[in-house]
Each structure stands twice: as structure tokens, then as C-alpha cells.
Write a protein that holds these residues in place. Structure first.
Motif, short mmCIF file in Angstrom:
data_model
loop_
_atom_site.label_atom_id
_atom_site.label_comp_id
_atom_site.label_asym_id
_atom_site.label_seq_id
_atom_site.Cartn_x
_atom_site.Cartn_y
_atom_site.Cartn_z
N LEU A 8 2.87 6.04 -14.40
CA LEU A 8 2.24 7.30 -14.77
C LEU A 8 1.13 7.66 -13.77
CD1 LEU A 8 2.04 9.61 -16.81
CD2 LEU A 8 0.48 8.21 -18.14
N PHE A 9 0.33 6.65 -13.40
CA PHE A 9 -0.73 6.86 -12.42
C PHE A 9 -0.15 7.30 -11.09
CE2 PHE A 9 -3.42 5.17 -9.01
CZ PHE A 9 -4.60 5.85 -9.26
N GLN A 10 0.91 6.63 -10.62
CA GLN A 10 1.54 6.99 -9.35
C GLN A 10 2.09 8.41 -9.40
OE1 GLN A 10 4.32 3.72 -8.70
NE2 GLN A 10 3.06 3.07 -6.94
N THR A 11 2.66 8.79 -10.52
CA THR A 11 3.20 10.15 -10.67
C THR A 11 2.07 11.17 -10.53
OG1 THR A 11 4.87 9.29 -12.19
CG2 THR A 11 4.51 11.66 -12.20
N GLN A 12 0.95 10.88 -11.18
CA GLN A 12 -0.18 11.81 -11.14
C GLN A 12 -0.83 11.88 -9.75
OE1 GLN A 12 -1.14 13.90 -13.61
NE2 GLN A 12 0.65 13.14 -14.70
N MET A 13 -0.74 10.84 -8.98
CA MET A 13 -1.38 10.77 -7.67
C MET A 13 -0.47 11.21 -6.53
SD MET A 13 -4.48 9.81 -8.00
CE MET A 13 -4.64 10.69 -9.54
N ARG A 14 0.73 11.65 -6.85
CA ARG A 14 1.66 12.09 -5.82
C ARG A 14 1.05 13.26 -5.04
NH1 ARG A 14 6.70 12.29 -8.86
NH2 ARG A 14 6.94 10.05 -8.69
N GLY A 15 1.05 13.18 -3.70
CA GLY A 15 0.51 14.25 -2.86
C GLY A 15 -0.98 14.13 -2.59
N VAL A 16 -1.64 13.18 -3.24
CA VAL A 16 -3.07 12.98 -3.03
C VAL A 16 -3.25 12.02 -1.85
CG1 VAL A 16 -5.22 12.11 -4.03
CG2 VAL A 16 -3.61 13.39 -5.45
N ARG A 17 -4.19 12.40 -0.92
CA ARG A 17 -4.46 11.53 0.23
C ARG A 17 -5.76 10.77 0.01
NH1 ARG A 17 -5.38 14.58 5.05
NH2 ARG A 17 -5.80 16.36 3.73
N ARG A 18 -5.77 9.54 0.50
CA ARG A 18 -6.96 8.69 0.39
C ARG A 18 -8.06 9.27 1.28
NH1 ARG A 18 -8.18 3.59 -1.16
NH2 ARG A 18 -6.06 3.02 -1.62
N ILE A 19 -9.30 9.24 0.79
CA ILE A 19 -10.45 9.72 1.55
C ILE A 19 -10.76 8.71 2.65
CG2 ILE A 19 -12.93 10.24 1.43
CD1 ILE A 19 -12.49 11.14 -1.44
N GLN A 20 -10.95 9.20 3.87
CA GLN A 20 -11.21 8.33 5.00
C GLN A 20 -12.71 8.08 5.20
OE1 GLN A 20 -8.71 6.81 6.59
NE2 GLN A 20 -7.36 7.85 5.15
N VAL A 21 -13.57 8.97 4.70
CA VAL A 21 -15.02 8.85 4.88
C VAL A 21 -15.60 8.03 3.74
CG1 VAL A 21 -17.17 10.15 5.09
CG2 VAL A 21 -15.06 11.11 6.00
N ASP A 22 -16.46 7.07 4.09
CA ASP A 22 -17.04 6.24 3.05
C ASP A 22 -18.53 6.54 2.82
OD1 ASP A 22 -18.03 5.23 5.38
OD2 ASP A 22 -17.62 3.13 4.91
N GLN A 23 -18.98 7.75 3.22
CA GLN A 23 -20.38 8.14 3.01
C GLN A 23 -20.44 9.30 2.03
OE1 GLN A 23 -21.68 9.05 6.96
NE2 GLN A 23 -22.28 6.94 7.38
N ALA A 24 -21.46 9.28 1.21
CA ALA A 24 -21.63 10.34 0.21
C ALA A 24 -22.23 11.58 0.86
CB ALA A 24 -22.55 9.86 -0.91
#
Length: 185
Positions: A8-24
């Protein structure tokens, strides 16, 4: 059941890209040091934009060569003026009026203050000299600068400098700012 949650989580995350920046993102812009340096440089250069200055010579306050000068417009906080007098507000432009005629000093000072105001500069130094004269008369430029700065609409206050910046022969001048960081009145 865990497989169902994972799928279910994978289905919901389809098309979402991981954030490359680790600063707020704090929302506060970084200081543009190049822009500040440019403003400082421009504050020391003359501009011929304003000629009618509205400064009066009708009544010039006579001051002595060694007199310390201090003036603040009504409403300016005493704490701000204490910081100015202690040299804790850095000046971003400097003008030297040594050796000028009163009229030339007036024109140069007005142009300098107009440029500093346009560039939203907070504090400048004006060196008027002490001009201890042999004929016993009071210093002309110092007395005129003292009078003119009190009349200038953009000046919040001024005080004689610390010895390392000219002592009684120079002034720290604090100006109004209107756009970049809010009003100072």
C-alpha cells in the motif's frame, strides 16, 4: 498484514522522487556580500542627481574645534544613539570634507547623503575636520555640517566619532531606511 502495508505504501509513493538535499529551508535569505560591497562602494562616489537641498545657512550653530557633537531626532531610541556613540554601528560609507569651501562641502555632503539614502545605508562617517584657525574664529565646515545634518530629513542622529575614526573631527551619522529592512523611526 505487513506485506499489505508495504505494498500500500509503495502504491501511494509511485511517482514520488527522493529528496537529494539534506538541509532544511529556513526561509531566511543569505546575506548578499557582493551587493553590500557594491552599496558601500557606491556610497563613497558622487552623484549629480540632486541640486536643490533645502539646507539653510540662516542660522549656523557655532561649535569649537574640540567640541564633541551629538544630536538625535525626536523619537530615536537612546540605545541606538549609545551604540552609535560607542562605534558599535559599522559605517558603510565615508566622506572627507577637509579643505573644501562651505558651498562645495554642502553640495558634496548633500549628494553623498542622497546616494547613501538611495542605497539604504544605515550609518556613514562624515569627516569635517577641526580647523583650529589662527584667526581665533570657529571652524566653518564643522559648524555648518552640524547645522545641515540637523535639517536633513533622512538623518536620525549623529555623534562625534571615536578617536580611531577621527574623534572630534568626524561624525557617525545614522540614516533612515525605508525599504530593505523596515522603517527605523
Amino acid at each position: 498484514m505487513q506485506d499489505d502495508d508495504f505494498s500500500l505504501f509503495q502504491t501511494q509513493m509511485r511517482g514520488v522522487r527522493r529528496i537529494q538535499v539534506d538541509q532544511a529551508e529556513t526561509g531566511k535569505p543569505k546575506t548578499d556580500r557582493q551587493q553590500i560591497a557594491h552599496r558601500r562602494e557606491n556610497a563613497t562616489q558622487r552623484t549629480d542627481a540632486i541640486k536643490v537641498d533645502g539646507l539653510s545657512d540662516q542660522f549656523v550653530i557655532d561649535v569649537g574645534a574640540e567640541d564633541e557633537l551629538y544630536w538625535a531626532r525626536d523619537g530615536v531610541q537612546e540605545g541606538q544613539m549609545r551604540k552609535l556613540k560607542a562605534g558599535q554601528i559599522p559605517f558603510e560609507g565615508s566622506l572627507d570634507l577637509h579643505g573644501m569651501t562651505v558651498e562645495k562641502a554642502r553640495e558634496i555632503l548633500w549628494d553623498f547623503l542622497a546616494e547613501a539614502t538611495r542605497l539604504e545605508i544605515r550609518c556613514v562617517r562624515v569627516t569635517h575636520g577641526k580647523a583650529a584657525r589662527l584667526d581665533g574664529k570657529r571652524p566653518l565646515i564643522k559648524s555648518h555640517v552640524n547645522t545641515w545634518l540637523r535639517q536633513h530629513p533622512q538623518i536620525l542622529g549623529f555623534t562625534s566619532c571615536l578617536p580611531r575614526h577621527g574623534g572630534c573631527g568626524a561624525l557617525y551619522v545614522i540614516l533612515k531606511r525605508t525599504m530593505l529592512e523596515g522603517r527605523d523611526e
